[in-house]
Design a protein around this motif. Sequence first.
Motif: not given
Length: 426
Positions: A54-56, A91-95, A119-120
């Motif tokens: 995840m990226t926030w 690679l799966r990126v949650l935002t 990981a974040v």
Amino acid sequence: MTGWRRSPSPRPFQSGAKRALCMTAAGASLLSLLTGCGILPGGPGGSREPVTVMTWAPVGTNATNLPGMPAMAKAYARWVNASGGIDGHELRVLTCNERNDTAGAAECARRAVKEKAVAVVGSYSQHGREFMAPLEAASIPYLGGYGVTEEEFTSFLSYPVNGGQATLLAGNGLQLARNCDKTALVRPDTITGDDLPELLNSGLSKGGRGPATDIRAAEDATDYTNPSGRARESAEDDGCVTAVLGDRTETFFDSYRRLPEDGRDIRVSSVLGSVGQPLINRTGGKDGPFEGAYLTGWYPVASDPAWKPMLDVIDKYAFGDNDIDPTDPGAQTTWIAYTALKAVIETINSETVTSGKIADTLDRGLRVDTGGLTPPLRWRYEDMLGTPGFPRIVNGNVTFQVVRDGRLVAEKKGFVNVGQTLGGTH
């Protein structure tokens, strides 16, 4: 950028039935099998499990906004997945929109736990207590945060790629000590801004200068005429005014340049992220208020050849996303954080990547080469700065930049290490 304390996309991988059918197709080339049938290099039959992270960052708020961080993360994922993933893993990126508040930060962290992120990566939040507690409870590492909270440099599960606001402010003080007789600091009148004067003063003191005049200002004001006047009044001739107000830094300097001229030579200053090339361009370039301004950053200037890989990915995989500004330290930090993640996953070299494996690989001393964007990064105990308040800093370097002819250029070649400067803060 100010402060100190405080559903996944569909799988592109093909089914076993289709894979079997493709493998028996007469005359099919190896390339066709790899691309048409969804078999990724690095794992037998493309069997390696996807890696979810995840990226926030705050988006659309009244204070600091960094939409380029999640946008950069998505572009990075498109890039690596187009080439078979990372070591065979999609690679799966949650935002998540952190919204610049405590509830938003906690909500993003809880979602990372719920959706089993390992990981974040490359994220921004001023609310370290709210997001680190859920991550620590679920043993999820925080890799390459922006560096605005105390927790990012104290939590056993945080792996910073830069020295955060601490190094920027200490470095800014050291840079201004070289050029300014007297300095005024304009910073947020918030708890998160209360550490900034001490950090700036550590650099000023190291350079043989006295402490800056501390001028507090509202973080979300629409006019800064009063603090602008107080800042210029307190900065003597041959002095400097430095402002660190995140997105509101532009508003401050707009108020500042409207002050009546008094004939004194006072330079302006800030840190990268509060002021950048787009702002310099918008305000007149070489004819604007930032000509001659001193700026402190973490990384090389945006024109440095070391940024070419990132620029190529933005060009090919961002699909014209205007949220990504390649000169923005948020997007740059995200790129470096995902570079580190890629090195970790390749080192793990396993069918399954877990949060525990990521943290263990980092703790055991993986050395990450960022192509000259930072010194080589390692997170062993002996690599950490260990200074009070910032024990987990492993990169105490900054860069000194200056605006010449409307462009940000290096004032001093290479990195400046401010680790010893930080050692004097408490």
